[in-house]
Design an enzyme around this catalytic site. Structure first.
Site, PDB file in Angstrom:
ATOM      1  N   LYS A  52       0.849  -1.189   0.000  1.00 57.86           N
ATOM      2  CA  LYS A  52       0.000   0.000   0.000  1.00 57.86           C
ATOM      3  C   LYS A  52       0.885   1.240   0.000  1.00 57.86           C
ATOM      4  O   LYS A  52       1.800   1.358   0.821  1.00 57.86           O
ATOM      5  CB  LYS A  52      -0.892   0.025   1.243  1.00 57.86           C
ATOM      6  N   ASP A  68      -3.390   4.388  -1.759  1.00 59.02           N
ATOM      7  CA  ASP A  68      -4.266   4.861  -0.678  1.00 59.02           C
ATOM      8  C   ASP A  68      -4.192   6.383  -0.578  1.00 59.02           C
ATOM      9  O   ASP A  68      -3.517   6.921   0.290  1.00 59.02           O
ATOM     10  CB  ASP A  68      -3.780   4.184   0.620  1.00 59.02           C
ATOM     11  N   LEU A  69      -4.885   7.068  -1.502  1.00 58.77           N
ATOM     12  CA  LEU A  69      -4.828   8.535  -1.506  1.00 58.77           C
ATOM     13  C   LEU A  69      -6.098   9.162  -0.940  1.00 58.77           C
ATOM     14  O   LEU A  69      -6.173  10.383  -0.829  1.00 58.77           O
ATOM     15  CB  LEU A  69      -4.541   9.052  -2.928  1.00 58.77           C
ATOM     16  N   LYS A  70      -7.094   8.342  -0.620  1.00 55.96           N
ATOM     17  CA  LYS A  70      -8.302   8.809   0.090  1.00 55.96           C
ATOM     18  C   LYS A  70      -8.868  10.096  -0.491  1.00 55.96           C
ATOM     19  O   LYS A  70      -8.999  11.107   0.216  1.00 55.96           O
ATOM     20  CB  LYS A  70      -7.998   9.003   1.573  1.00 55.96           C
ATOM     21  N   LEU A  71      -9.278  10.067  -1.760  1.00 57.61           N
ATOM     22  CA  LEU A  71      -9.782  11.285  -2.390  1.00 57.61           C
ATOM     23  C   LEU A  71     -11.086  11.745  -1.744  1.00 57.61           C
ATOM     24  O   LEU A  71     -11.930  10.936  -1.365  1.00 57.61           O
ATOM     25  CB  LEU A  71     -10.001  11.058  -3.900  1.00 57.61           C
ATOM     26  N   HIS A  72     -11.233  13.051  -1.627  1.00 60.96           N
ATOM     27  CA  HIS A  72     -12.440  13.645  -1.031  1.00 60.96           C
ATOM     28  C   HIS A  72     -12.531  15.085  -1.531  1.00 60.96           C
ATOM     29  O   HIS A  72     -11.822  15.964  -1.049  1.00 60.96           O
ATOM     30  CB  HIS A  72     -12.320  13.614   0.503  1.00 60.96           C
ATOM     31  N   ASP A  73     -13.379  15.300  -2.544  1.00 64.31           N
ATOM     32  CA  ASP A  73     -13.511  16.646  -3.127  1.00 64.31           C
ATOM     33  C   ASP A  73     -14.846  16.701  -3.860  1.00 64.31           C
ATOM     34  O   ASP A  73     -15.648  15.767  -3.741  1.00 64.31           O
ATOM     35  CB  ASP A  73     -12.317  16.913  -4.066  1.00 64.31           C
ATOM     36  N   THR A  96      -9.721   4.263  11.379  1.00 63.28           N
ATOM     37  CA  THR A  96      -9.613   3.408  12.566  1.00 63.28           C
ATOM     38  C   THR A  96      -8.989   4.160  13.751  1.00 63.28           C
ATOM     39  O   THR A  96      -9.018   3.666  14.870  1.00 63.28           O
ATOM     40  CB  THR A  96      -8.775   2.149  12.267  1.00 63.28           C
ATOM     41  N   GLY A 141       1.012  -1.978   8.774  1.00 61.32           N
ATOM     42  CA  GLY A 141       2.145  -1.078   8.601  1.00 61.32           C
ATOM     43  C   GLY A 141       3.239  -1.357   9.600  1.00 61.32           C
ATOM     44  O   GLY A 141       4.027  -2.299   9.470  1.00 61.32           O
ATOM     45  N   ARG A 142       3.248  -0.553  10.669  1.00 55.94           N
ATOM     46  CA  ARG A 142       4.348  -0.603  11.629  1.00 55.94           C
ATOM     47  C   ARG A 142       4.655  -1.965  12.242  1.00 55.94           C
ATOM     48  O   ARG A 142       5.837  -2.256  12.471  1.00 55.94           O
ATOM     49  CB  ARG A 142       4.125   0.474  12.699  1.00 55.94           C
TER      50      ARG A 142
END
Ligand code: C5P
Length: 232
Positions: free
Chosen positions: A32, A59-64, A119, A210-211
């Site tokens: 990702k 994972d750019l999470k577009l919101h416009d 989350t 991830g981590r």
């Protein structure tokens, strides 16, 4: 695509990311790419990872506004990513526009999934900061059904919600779940977490980790532990 572990490559440069992935000599993990790496390196990082044989979740999470998202999705569609996403909070109209923009002239397109509530967001913060006074699992389910109505392929949600999302939207509606931690690991800034084994039990389709992998002393061993708990 079946059940899989997706490594969140939250690195600040292509060099760090590719050096990290060089450790994986026997497998080609699904990766990702988030905002940090994409903003640092641009489209070339997606192309480089695809050229190395990785599946990529961008994972750019577009919101416009719908028109802007539609046009941006049509640009992203050409990069070869396997999954892209947006915020369901952008409304059904925005999600429909996104899907239109993403669809190539030959009818193919990457999978499109929606972020419901991050989350890292607790019930308390959602109510106090966002003035959403419904229970968080109701909000997630409502956003999921909006995404389904718009024609999307699935959602990003906490593994704690994946079972209910499948019950409401069908087994084929993908649940991609971050907020995964080993039973003996650090939680960090995540709030609603689950182990890979619990995520499997509840029916997540993909876990995003991830981590617990990138910051592990032995990332390959940590990745394999996730695969063993979640896929095998
Ligand atoms: O390091 P960690 O396992 O917490 O990484 C989780 C990844 O999933 C991060 O890249 C984070 O941006 C992403 N994510 C999330 N919660 C969401 C959507 C994406 O944690 N709802």
């Amino acid at each position: 695509m079946g059940k899989d572990v997706i490594i969140a490559c939250d690195f600040s440069s292509a060099e760090t990311c590719l050096n990290f992935l060089d450790q994986f000599t026997e497998e080609k993990p699904f990766v990702k790419i988030g905002m940090e790496l994409y903003y640092a390196e641009g489209p070339s990082i997606v192309k480089a990872l695809k050229a190395r044989g990785h599946k990529v979740f961008l994972d750019l999470k577009l919101h416009d506004i719908p028109n802007t998202v539609k046009k941006s999705m049509s640009v992203l569609s050409n990069l070869g990513a396997d999954i892209v996403n947006l915020h369901a909070a952008g409304t059904i109209t925005m999600m429909e526009a996104a899907l239109e923009g993403l669809t190539r002239p030959d009818g193919t397109r990457p999978l499109l999934i929606a972020v419901t509530q991050l989350t890292s967001t607790s019930q308390e913060r959602m109510t106090a900061d966002l003035l959403i006074d419904h229970p968080i699992d109701e909000v997630v389910l409502h956003y999921a059904s909006n995404a389904k109505k718009a024609g999307l392929d699935g959602i990003v949600c906490s593994p704690l919600e994946a079972g209910k999302v499948h019950d409401a939207c069908g087994k084929g509606f993908l649940t991609v779940t971050p907020g995964v931690r080993f039973a003996d690991g650090e939680i960090g800034d995540q709030v609603r977490v689950m182990t890979p084994a619990q995520a499997k039990e509840i029916g997540s389709d993909y876990i995003v980790v991830g981590r617990p992998i990138t910051a592990a002393a032995d990332p390959v061993a940590a990745y394999r532990r996730c695969v063993a708990e979640f896929v095998d």
